[in-house]
Structure formats: structure tokens, C-alpha cells
Design an enzyme around this catalytic site. Structure first.
Site, mmCIF file in Angstrom:
data_model
loop_
_atom_site.group_PDB
_atom_site.id
_atom_site.type_symbol
_atom_site.label_atom_id
_atom_site.label_comp_id
_atom_site.label_asym_id
_atom_site.label_seq_id
_atom_site.Cartn_x
_atom_site.Cartn_y
_atom_site.Cartn_z
ATOM 1 N N LYS A 152 -2.035 10.785 9.497
ATOM 2 C CA LYS A 152 -0.794 10.034 9.387
ATOM 3 C C LYS A 152 -0.609 9.239 10.677
ATOM 4 O O LYS A 152 -0.323 9.797 11.740
ATOM 5 C CB LYS A 152 0.366 11.011 9.143
ATOM 6 C CG LYS A 152 0.281 11.666 7.771
ATOM 7 C CD LYS A 152 0.470 10.629 6.675
ATOM 8 C CE LYS A 152 -0.237 10.994 5.403
ATOM 9 N NZ LYS A 152 -0.132 9.959 4.373
ATOM 10 N N ASP A 161 -4.067 6.616 7.533
ATOM 11 C CA ASP A 161 -3.050 6.141 6.589
ATOM 12 C C ASP A 161 -1.789 5.774 7.358
ATOM 13 O O ASP A 161 -1.081 6.648 7.866
ATOM 14 C CB ASP A 161 -2.757 7.236 5.562
ATOM 15 C CG ASP A 161 -1.829 6.761 4.453
ATOM 16 O OD1 ASP A 161 -1.389 5.596 4.499
ATOM 17 O OD2 ASP A 161 -1.539 7.567 3.544
ATOM 18 N N GLU A 202 -5.823 2.829 5.426
ATOM 19 C CA GLU A 202 -4.987 2.923 4.219
ATOM 20 C C GLU A 202 -3.612 2.320 4.451
ATOM 21 O O GLU A 202 -2.936 2.655 5.429
ATOM 22 C CB GLU A 202 -4.857 4.390 3.788
ATOM 23 C CG GLU A 202 -3.979 4.560 2.544
ATOM 24 C CD GLU A 202 -4.112 5.927 1.878
ATOM 25 O OE1 GLU A 202 -5.130 6.621 2.110
ATOM 26 O OE2 GLU A 202 -3.197 6.296 1.130
ATOM 27 N N ASP A 225 -2.208 2.022 -1.413
ATOM 28 C CA ASP A 225 -1.473 3.141 -2.008
ATOM 29 C C ASP A 225 -0.083 2.682 -2.462
ATOM 30 O O ASP A 225 0.136 2.389 -3.646
ATOM 31 C CB ASP A 225 -1.388 4.290 -0.980
ATOM 32 C CG ASP A 225 -0.666 5.522 -1.500
ATOM 33 O OD1 ASP A 225 -0.056 5.451 -2.586
ATOM 34 O OD2 ASP A 225 -0.687 6.563 -0.826
ATOM 35 N N LYS A 284 -0.928 8.032 -7.612
ATOM 36 C CA LYS A 284 0.001 9.162 -7.589
ATOM 37 C C LYS A 284 0.652 9.257 -8.960
ATOM 38 O O LYS A 284 1.174 8.254 -9.473
ATOM 39 C CB LYS A 284 1.066 8.951 -6.510
ATOM 40 C CG LYS A 284 0.530 9.008 -5.088
ATOM 41 C CD LYS A 284 1.654 8.831 -4.080
ATOM 42 C CE LYS A 284 1.265 9.333 -2.697
ATOM 43 N NZ LYS A 284 0.379 8.449 -1.957
#
Ligand code: MG
Length: 368
Positions: free
Chosen positions: A165, A193, A218, A241, A265
Site C-alpha cells: 500500500k 498499489d 497499480e 483497479d 472485485k
């Protein structure tokens, strides 16, 4: 078969690490998850779950799930839960948008279909490939040193794919990526990400500064257009994403060559029916996928396992076991990680049995 009742339960899922932190200072310490039950006149009950990553990640929030389910449920009474495209059209006609509200209901109806057919959901979603699927571990945002330590710890538990992250201060993020990359071994894969956290000028600095590192980038920036700009200035493999929330952005991204991997997702797309549609399109187009959800406990993890296990292995970039991040189990029979991998249940439906004592009384109950 007809739907006779819909119930929703609220459960709290505390994080074993204490908190989960990502871009922009966003953090969650206890997830607010909604478990959905759909009863039928055949005596079969199906179960689903939806758990937003707090109210500030996607346009979704926990109380909204439950309010939306109360709004939709009267439109579903008397409908056949096993006719899933038809049921989804019914939900779309009754409630515009709000895919996360529909996700748990759709998931519960797949569980019903599987129980009725006496087949695991992964078989109904296309077939089971191999023995199990490989998991990634999300590494909560922290100092570069702490994130490298975290990767070493989870690597010892069997994980080989790590999603850092980042999306914070670009200079610190470069240090995070370098510290973690130095702790990896051959065959490991690293994703940075940013969760939309960088402005384009910051993202451009980061990708240039880590040019020599084997790392996927990402969702660096908020909009599709900003991400496309970064994509065109880097040769790192690129993942989209947050901005891939349906078929139209997926097709546009493919036409633009905007990504190498997409993150699907379940609740972002509106349930297993819509996620399967996106999954099958990606498989046809040759786009690799991370298959997961925004978050969740045992029921979501079971649904993820069925969708991931029915995805052609060469196109499954990675998937995840959210139930291993939290301290509360809400169902028996959910996948358990072994050596950084998990398998979908062989039992009919999702293969889970909810722990009613953990769920408590329903907070939404709509009966015909
Ligand atoms: Mg992501």
C-alpha cells in the site's frame, strides 16, 4: 423455486494486525460487514456477504448495503433465485446503480443454485482448474522498514505475492518499494498499489525512480485518463483497479492498451453474475486478473475462491483470503490458507454454513 424472505445481519470484523492503512491516510480497524440470507419455498437458504473497505474507498458504505437490501428485497420476493441473469435484470430495474447492494443478494442466489444443483459454485461458474489458487498479501502502509519486515513475516507463512500500500509521499513510497524489493526472493511478485493516491507528477517521479525494480504499478492516480498518462510513460507492468467498475471501462482500457492486469472485485461489479461476465471477457481478451472483493469475512472469501478457482490459471494473476486478516469467523467451511494458497469448497453451493450465534438477530428482515 421462489424467494420467500430476505434477511441481513451486521457483523464486526476486527483486524488481527490492529488496523489496515492505505493511501491518503485512510485506515480501518474494524470492518462493518453485512451478511445476507435469501430463503426459498424449497427450504434452501443461500448466503452472501458484502463488506466495503470503509466508506471512503469505493462509492459504497456499510449502512448503505443494509438500507439498499431493505429497499430491494420486496422486489425479489416471489422471484426465482436460480435464474440469475433474470434476477439481476430485476434488481437493476428496481434500483439504479448501487452494485454493492446487489452483490450479497446475487452471491446468496448462486449459493442457492449450487445447493439445488448439488454442485460447487466454481463448477457452475465454468469449472475447477487445478488443486488450488495462489494468494497475495496486502501490506498495510507503514515505514519502509516495517513494510519490509511485514513481507518477510508473511513470506514465512507461504505467500509469494505482495501488494504494497503506497500512494503517500512519493519519496517515502520509493523507499518502501526499494526496501521491500530487497527482501524478496526469485519467483516472488511485487505490486505497488497507490489506490489513486498520487497526482500524475508524483506518479511519474515514482515510476522513474524505481525503473530498475521488478514491480507492478497499480492504480497510481484517481482517473482513468491520469492512469493512462502514467501507463504511457512507464514500462512497468500496469494494473487498473478502482476505475474498472464495469464492462465499458474494461473495453475502453483494452482498446487503449491501458493495462496488463485488472483487479476484479465482486461487489465493485455488483455480484458474482457480473464479475463472471467481466472475468470471462478478460479471459477472452487475454487480460490477466486479480480476483477479489473490497473486503469481507468467510462468506466473501468463499465466493472469491469459487470465482478464482474457475478462472483459467494462466489468466489468474492472483487472489486473496480476506478471512485470514480478521479475528472473527462468521461461517464454517470457508477456505483456509495452506502455504499461501487456497481452494474452493467441493461442497454444493458456496460450501459454507454461517455461525448464527456470531451473526445475532437480523437487522433487516423482509418476508412475503
Ligand atoms: Mg487495488
Amino acid at each position: 423455486m421462489k424467494i420467500t424472505a430476505v434477511r441481513a445481519y451486521r457483523v464486526e470484523l476486527p483486524l488481527l494486525e490492529g488496523s489496515y492503512r492505505w493511501s491518503g491516510g485512510k485506515a480501518v480497524s474494524v470492518f462493518d460487514s453485512t451478511v445476507v440470507a435469501v430463503d426459498t419455498d424449497a427450504g434452501i437458504t443461500g448466503w452472501g456477504e458484502v463488506c466495503p473497505l470503509g466508506p471512503f474507498y469505493l462509492p459504497a458504505f456499510a449502512a448503505g448495503c443494509r438500507t439498499g437490501i431493505g429497499e430491494l428485497a420486496p422486489h425479489l420476493l416471489g422471484e426465482d433465485p436460480t435464474q440469475l441473469e433474470r434476477l439481476n435484470r430485476r434488481m437493476d430495474a428496481a434500483l439504479q446503480g448501487h452494485p454493492y447492494v446487489k452483490s450479497g443478494l446475487d452471491m446468496a442466489c448462486w449459493d442457492i443454485l449450487g445447493q439445488m444443483a448439488r454442485l460447487p459454485v466454481c463448477v457452475l461458474l465454468g469449472g475447477r482448474y487445478g488443486d488450488d489458487v495462489g494468494l497475495y498479501r496486502a501490506i498495510s502502509q507503514d515505514t519502509p522498514h516495517a513494510m519490509a519486515d511485514s513481507v518477510v513475516r508473511y513470506r514465512a507463512e507461504g505467500y509469494r505475492r505482495f501488494q504494497l500500500k503506497v500512494g503517500g509521499d512519493p519519496d517515502v513510497d520509493v523507499a518502501r518499494i526499494r526496501a521491500v524489493a530487497a527482501a524478496l526472493e526469485p519467483g516472488d511478485r511485487l505490486v505497488a498499489d497507490a489506490n489513486t493516491g498520487w497526482l500524475p507528477h508524483e506518479a511519474l517521479r515514482v515510476v522513474r525512480a524505481v525503473r530498475d525494480v521488478d514491480v507492478y504499478i497499480e492504480q497510481p492516480c484517481r482517473s482513468y485518463e491520469e492512469c493512462l498518462t502514467i501507463r504511457r510513460h512507464t514500462d512497468h507492468p500496469f494494473v487498473l483497479d478502482e476505475c474498472i467498475d464495469g464492462i465499458a471501462p474494461l473495453l475502453r482500457g483494452h482498446a487503449d492498451g491501458a493495462m496488463d492486469v485488472v483487479n476484479l472485485k465482486i461487489s465493485k461489479l455488483g455480484g458474482l453474475t457480473r464479475a463472471r461476465q467481466a472475468r470471462d471477457l478478460c479471459a477472452t481478451l487475454g487480460i490477466a486478473m486479480t480476483i477479489e472483493d473490497s473486503w469481507g469475512g468467510d462468506v466473501v472469501t468463499a465466493a472469491i475462491a469459487h470465482l478464482a478457482h474457475s478462472t483459467p490459471p494462466e489468466l489468474l494473476f492472483t487472489t486473496t483470503d480476506f478471512n485470514s486478516y480478521v479475528s472473527v469467523s462468521i461461517a464454517d467451511g470457508a477456505p483456509r490458507r495452506i502455504n499461501g494458497r487456497m481452494a474452493a469448497s467441493m461442497s454444493p453451493g458456496l460450501g459454507i454454513a454461517p455461525r448464527l450465534d456470531v451473526l445475532g438477530p437480523p437487522v433487516v428482515a423482509v418476508t412475503s
